[in-house]
Each structure stands twice: as structure tokens, then as C-alpha cells.
Design a protein around this motif. Structure first.
Motif, PDB file in Angstrom:
ATOM      1  N   GLN A 233       0.811  -1.210   0.000  1.00 34.82           N
ATOM      2  CA  GLN A 233       0.000   0.000   0.000  1.00 34.82           C
ATOM      3  C   GLN A 233       0.846   1.262   0.000  1.00 34.82           C
ATOM      4  O   GLN A 233       1.898   1.301   0.637  1.00 34.82           O
ATOM      5  CB  GLN A 233      -0.876   0.023   1.246  1.00 34.82           C
ATOM      6  CG  GLN A 233      -2.248  -0.526   0.965  1.00 34.82           C
ATOM      7  CD  GLN A 233      -3.123  -0.492   2.190  1.00 34.82           C
ATOM      8  OE1 GLN A 233      -2.718  -0.028   3.252  1.00 34.82           O
ATOM      9  NE2 GLN A 233      -4.318  -0.979   2.049  1.00 34.82           N
ATOM     10  N   CYS A 234       0.338   2.279  -0.694  1.00 33.62           N
ATOM     11  CA  CYS A 234       0.992   3.585  -0.672  1.00 33.62           C
ATOM     12  C   CYS A 234       0.820   4.173   0.736  1.00 33.62           C
ATOM     13  O   CYS A 234      -0.285   4.198   1.260  1.00 33.62           O
ATOM     14  CB  CYS A 234       0.368   4.508  -1.716  1.00 33.62           C
ATOM     15  SG  CYS A 234       0.937   6.202  -1.600  1.00 33.62           S
ATOM     16  N   TYR A 235       1.906   4.636   1.311  1.00 36.04           N
ATOM     17  CA  TYR A 235       1.877   5.181   2.667  1.00 36.04           C
ATOM     18  C   TYR A 235       1.026   6.429   2.783  1.00 36.04           C
ATOM     19  O   TYR A 235       0.541   6.758   3.853  1.00 36.04           O
ATOM     20  CB  TYR A 235       3.305   5.503   3.124  1.00 36.04           C
ATOM     21  CG  TYR A 235       3.774   4.574   4.203  1.00 36.04           C
ATOM     22  CD1 TYR A 235       4.019   3.239   3.916  1.00 36.04           C
ATOM     23  CD2 TYR A 235       3.957   5.021   5.506  1.00 36.04           C
ATOM     24  CE1 TYR A 235       4.417   2.368   4.902  1.00 36.04           C
ATOM     25  CE2 TYR A 235       4.360   4.151   6.501  1.00 36.04           C
ATOM     26  CZ  TYR A 235       4.584   2.834   6.199  1.00 36.04           C
ATOM     27  OH  TYR A 235       4.978   1.974   7.183  1.00 36.04           O
ATOM     28  N   THR A 236       0.857   7.136   1.658  1.00 32.63           N
ATOM     29  CA  THR A 236       0.120   8.391   1.692  1.00 32.63           C
ATOM     30  C   THR A 236      -1.364   8.182   1.421  1.00 32.63           C
ATOM     31  O   THR A 236      -2.197   8.565   2.229  1.00 32.63           O
ATOM     32  CB  THR A 236       0.700   9.369   0.647  1.00 32.63           C
ATOM     33  OG1 THR A 236       2.081   9.552   0.938  1.00 32.63           O
ATOM     34  CG2 THR A 236      -0.015  10.701   0.685  1.00 32.63           C
ATOM     35  N   CYS A 237      -1.683   7.542   0.284  1.00 27.66           N
ATOM     36  CA  CYS A 237      -3.087   7.503  -0.139  1.00 27.66           C
ATOM     37  C   CYS A 237      -3.716   6.126   0.012  1.00 27.66           C
ATOM     38  O   CYS A 237      -4.911   5.973  -0.188  1.00 27.66           O
ATOM     39  CB  CYS A 237      -3.216   7.974  -1.579  1.00 27.66           C
ATOM     40  SG  CYS A 237      -2.625   6.775  -2.785  1.00 27.66           S
ATOM     41  N   GLY A 238      -2.912   5.090   0.315  1.00 23.80           N
ATOM     42  CA  GLY A 238      -3.479   3.765   0.528  1.00 23.80           C
ATOM     43  C   GLY A 238      -3.746   2.979  -0.743  1.00 23.80           C
ATOM     44  O   GLY A 238      -4.283   1.877  -0.682  1.00 23.80           O
ATOM     45  N   TYR A 254       5.380   4.159  -1.948  1.00 19.67           N
ATOM     46  CA  TYR A 254       4.457   5.156  -2.491  1.00 19.67           C
ATOM     47  C   TYR A 254       3.999   4.743  -3.877  1.00 19.67           C
ATOM     48  O   TYR A 254       4.718   4.042  -4.586  1.00 19.67           O
ATOM     49  CB  TYR A 254       5.152   6.522  -2.567  1.00 19.67           C
ATOM     50  CG  TYR A 254       5.613   7.041  -1.229  1.00 19.67           C
ATOM     51  CD1 TYR A 254       4.702   7.555  -0.313  1.00 19.67           C
ATOM     52  CD2 TYR A 254       6.961   6.991  -0.879  1.00 19.67           C
ATOM     53  CE1 TYR A 254       5.126   8.018   0.920  1.00 19.67           C
ATOM     54  CE2 TYR A 254       7.395   7.454   0.355  1.00 19.67           C
ATOM     55  CZ  TYR A 254       6.472   7.970   1.254  1.00 19.67           C
ATOM     56  OH  TYR A 254       6.892   8.409   2.478  1.00 19.67           O
ATOM     57  N   CYS A 255       2.796   5.243  -4.259  1.00 16.95           N
ATOM     58  CA  CYS A 255       2.296   4.926  -5.602  1.00 16.95           C
ATOM     59  C   CYS A 255       2.952   5.831  -6.636  1.00 16.95           C
ATOM     60  O   CYS A 255       2.959   5.519  -7.817  1.00 16.95           O
ATOM     61  CB  CYS A 255       0.779   5.061  -5.657  1.00 16.95           C
ATOM     62  SG  CYS A 255       0.198   6.735  -5.421  1.00 16.95           S
ATOM     63  N   GLY A 256       3.519   6.936  -6.198  1.00 15.62           N
ATOM     64  CA  GLY A 256       4.175   7.826  -7.153  1.00 15.62           C
ATOM     65  C   GLY A 256       4.811   9.004  -6.442  1.00 15.62           C
ATOM     66  O   GLY A 256       4.749   9.115  -5.213  1.00 15.62           O
ATOM     67  N   ALA A 258       4.052  12.206  -6.437  1.00 15.81           N
ATOM     68  CA  ALA A 258       3.172  13.184  -5.781  1.00 15.81           C
ATOM     69  C   ALA A 258       2.905  12.756  -4.338  1.00 15.81           C
ATOM     70  O   ALA A 258       2.958  13.581  -3.413  1.00 15.81           O
ATOM     71  CB  ALA A 258       1.869  13.303  -6.550  1.00 15.81           C
ATOM     72  N   CYS A 259       2.650  11.460  -4.141  1.00 23.17           N
ATOM     73  CA  CYS A 259       2.357  10.969  -2.792  1.00 23.17           C
ATOM     74  C   CYS A 259       3.601  11.019  -1.907  1.00 23.17           C
ATOM     75  O   CYS A 259       3.512  11.317  -0.723  1.00 23.17           O
ATOM     76  CB  CYS A 259       1.798   9.551  -2.852  1.00 23.17           C
ATOM     77  SG  CYS A 259       0.004   9.539  -3.093  1.00 23.17           S
ATOM     78  N   GLN A 260       4.756  10.719  -2.498  1.00 20.85           N
ATOM     79  CA  GLN A 260       5.992  10.787  -1.702  1.00 20.85           C
ATOM     80  C   GLN A 260       6.247  12.222  -1.253  1.00 20.85           C
ATOM     81  O   GLN A 260       6.594  12.478  -0.090  1.00 20.85           O
ATOM     82  CB  GLN A 260       7.183  10.279  -2.510  1.00 20.85           C
ATOM     83  CG  GLN A 260       8.479  10.381  -1.702  1.00 20.85           C
ATOM     84  CD  GLN A 260       9.630   9.637  -2.333  1.00 20.85           C
ATOM     85  OE1 GLN A 260       9.627   9.370  -3.539  1.00 20.85           O
ATOM     86  NE2 GLN A 260      10.623   9.310  -1.527  1.00 20.85           N
TER      87      GLN A 260
END
Ligand SMILES: [Zn+2]
Ligand SMILES: [Zn+2]
Length: 310
Positions: A233-238, A254-256, A258-260
């Protein structure tokens, strides 16, 4: 039912669109969703449990009965339909969705009220759907929080996401997000709901900061168990299938970019600690490997001795 059992997502979706009844039971009294869960088709469970047809939503874009105005402005139907079908319940993901649909930002309370209406409908209809009732109730809570930040606090959605992401000092655990989730779940208006009781029963004994989080309990209650996917899972957005790691600590995904970037203001405070942890783990793994190799070599030498002296 057969589509759900075989795990065919596309067929299941088409059948749902065509009006297949998700609460219909088979000869042993199980719904398609329950049977799919039984054979481990989690993606199908999630699809069935979260389904809500566009026609059902469009009904609210026209004034009904004595209403002067429709409950939902038609230009928001797309954005709201996507929201209701979202299986990712991370509050940051929901705020990102609001951010991507600027037309929704002036109507957050209108949308939240519509979600309340749907919540009541899901609970009062002849085939109660507690899963969807809980889901739209929770999404409404997130939208009201967004409205609070935008209107009452005259603040930004960016800062609201940071509020949800901010980790506590010792381990980076997002305390505010956990507390928000717990309050939102508890504010579900149908106290007699079995689903509510089951979620509260699982959340209550956990100290804030420990696992499982209220979000993960809510997600598994609504989407069916997804533990296998949770580690990516992305730590930011899930979002699932996050493949990028923090290059320094290699501990968070992270998924990308922007989320990082969005997470860095808080992650930077524990990144070095996590990096040290990662290096220690690697060192330990290396030692274990070495040890196993040496043991193996020892055995090989013994074998040679045995062979030579026999
Ligand atoms: Zn993300
Ligand atoms: Zn890091």
C-alpha cells in the motif's frame, strides 16, 4: 453467483450493471459475495460489496415529489458515483478525489447530505446493506471534514491531508487520522447495526498507535479481507500496488512522486531512524546467510571425511 465464484471481475461487473441482486442467496443461504469470500475471490467480494449503479444515483439528480431542487446537482453525478464506487477508504485518497474534482468543493455539504440519504436508504430498504450504509456514512464524514477546513477554517485541502498524515514523533504513527476514523465510525447513526458492533468490537481494545488501525478494520469490514495486498500500500493515499520506495530508508512505499512529496514533511523526521533499522535488518540477514553457509560447509567437510575414511 457463478461469475463471483470463478472470480471473473468483468462478468460480475456486467451482471451487477444489468441489475443482478447482490443479496440473492443460493441453496445454502449464502449470497454471491459470501460465496466468493469463501473461495478467496477478494477482488470480486470488494466489487459486489461496493456496487452502486449509476441509474440509482441519477435518480437523485432530478427533483422528486414535492422537492423544488434535486438532492444532487447533475454536474456532480460523475464525481459522486466514482466516490461511492471507490474501494480505497483512506481519507487522504478521498480528499485527493475532491481536489481532482474542483466543482465538488463548493457542494461538499450537499454531497454529504446525499450520502446521509443513501445511508438511510441502505439501512431501511427491504434488503438491508450495512456495508454500503457504513461506507457512505464514513465518506460523508470525510467530506464534512473537508468542508470544515475549507469554509470554517478558511484553510486548504493540502493542509487537511497533512493533518491526516502527520506522524507522531516516536514512530511516525498518524494519530489524528486514527482518531478521526474512530470518531467517524462511532457516529454511525444506526447503533443496532451488526456491522457497526463488529467494527467497534475490533477497534475498541486497540491502543491508538498499535495495529490494527481503525482504517484497516473498516477496510476489511467493507471490502473483505485484503491482508495480502496491504504490504504494497501507498503510505500516503493507501492505493494498492505501490512500487516506489523511499530511496533513503527503503521502508515506506508510495504509488508515485506526488504521494511521496506530500508525505515528506512528516516522513523526514523518522526516515533516518528507519534507515538505521533497515541497515540493521540487512546486516542481520547477511549474518544469518553466512552462518547457514558455514554450517553447510561444515557438513560438507564432515561428509568428505566420512567418505574418505570409509
Ligand atoms: Zn499514493
Ligand atoms: Zn525514508
Amino acid at each position: 453467483m457463478f461469475a463471483a465464484l470463478s472470480g471473473n471481475l468483468e462478468v460480475t461487473r456486467l451482471m451487477l450493471e444489468a441489475g443482478a441482486r447482490t443479496s440473492a442467496v443460493n441453496t445454502v443461504g449464502r449470497t454471491a459475495s459470501q460465496m466468493a469470500a469463501f473461495v478467496g475471490q477478494h477482488a470480486v467480494v470488494s466489487l459486489i460489496n461496493n456496487f452502486f449503479s449509476r441509474d440509482d444515483l441519477d435518480y437523485y439528480t432530478k427533483p422528486q415529489g414535492v422537492e423544488k431542487e434535486a438532492k444532487l446537482p447533475p454536474n456532480l453525478a460523475d464525481c459522486v458515483h466514482k466516490l461511492i464506487l471507490m474501494s480505497n477508504l483512506n481519507p487522504v485518497k478521498i480528499i485527493l478525489h475532491v481536489q481532482e474534482n474542483p466543482e465538488s468543493q463548493d457542494e461538499l455539504v450537499t454531497i454529504a447530505r446525499l450520502l446521509d440519504t443513501l445511508c438511510t436508504k441502505f439501512m431501511k430498504q427491504s434488503e438491508t446493506n450495512e456495508v454500503m450504509a457504513m461506507k457512505v456514512h464514513y465518506q460523508g464524514c470525510v467530506l464534512r471534514e473537508a468542508n470544515k477546513w475549507l469554509v470554517e477554517k478558511n484553510d486548504t485541502l493540502q493542509n487537511l491531508m497533512k493533518y491526516f498524515l502527520k506522524g507522531r514523533e516516536k514512530d511516525g504513527f498518524p494519530v489524528a487520522q486514527e482518531k478521526f476514523l474512530r470518531l467517524s465510525i462511532r457516529s454511525f447513526p444506526y447503533h443496532e447495526s451488526e456491522l457497526l458492533q463488529q467494527i467497534v468490537h475490533n477497534v475498541a481494545p486497540v491502543t491508538v498507535g498499535d495495529d490494527p488501525t481503525a482504517l484497516s478494520i473498516l477496510v476489511s469490514a467493507i471490502n473483505g479481507h485484503q491482508s495480502a495486498a496491504a504490504e504494497n500500500q501507498c503510505y500516503t493515499c493507501g492505493d494498492l500496488q505501490a512500487e516506489k520506495k523511499c530511496s533513503a530508508c527503503k521502508k515506506v512505499k508510495y504509488c508515485g512522486q506526488a504521494c511521496q512529496k506530500l508525505h515528506w514533511f512528516t516522513h523526514k523526521k523518522i526516515c533516518a531512524t528507519l534507515k538505521a533499522e533497515f541497515l540493521k535488518e540487512q546486516e542481520l540477514a547477511e549474518k544469518m546467510k553466512q552462518q547457514t553457509l558455514e554450517e553447510q560447509e561444515g557438513k560438507d567437510i564432515q561428509t568428505i571425511h566420512v567418505v574418505m575414511y570409509n
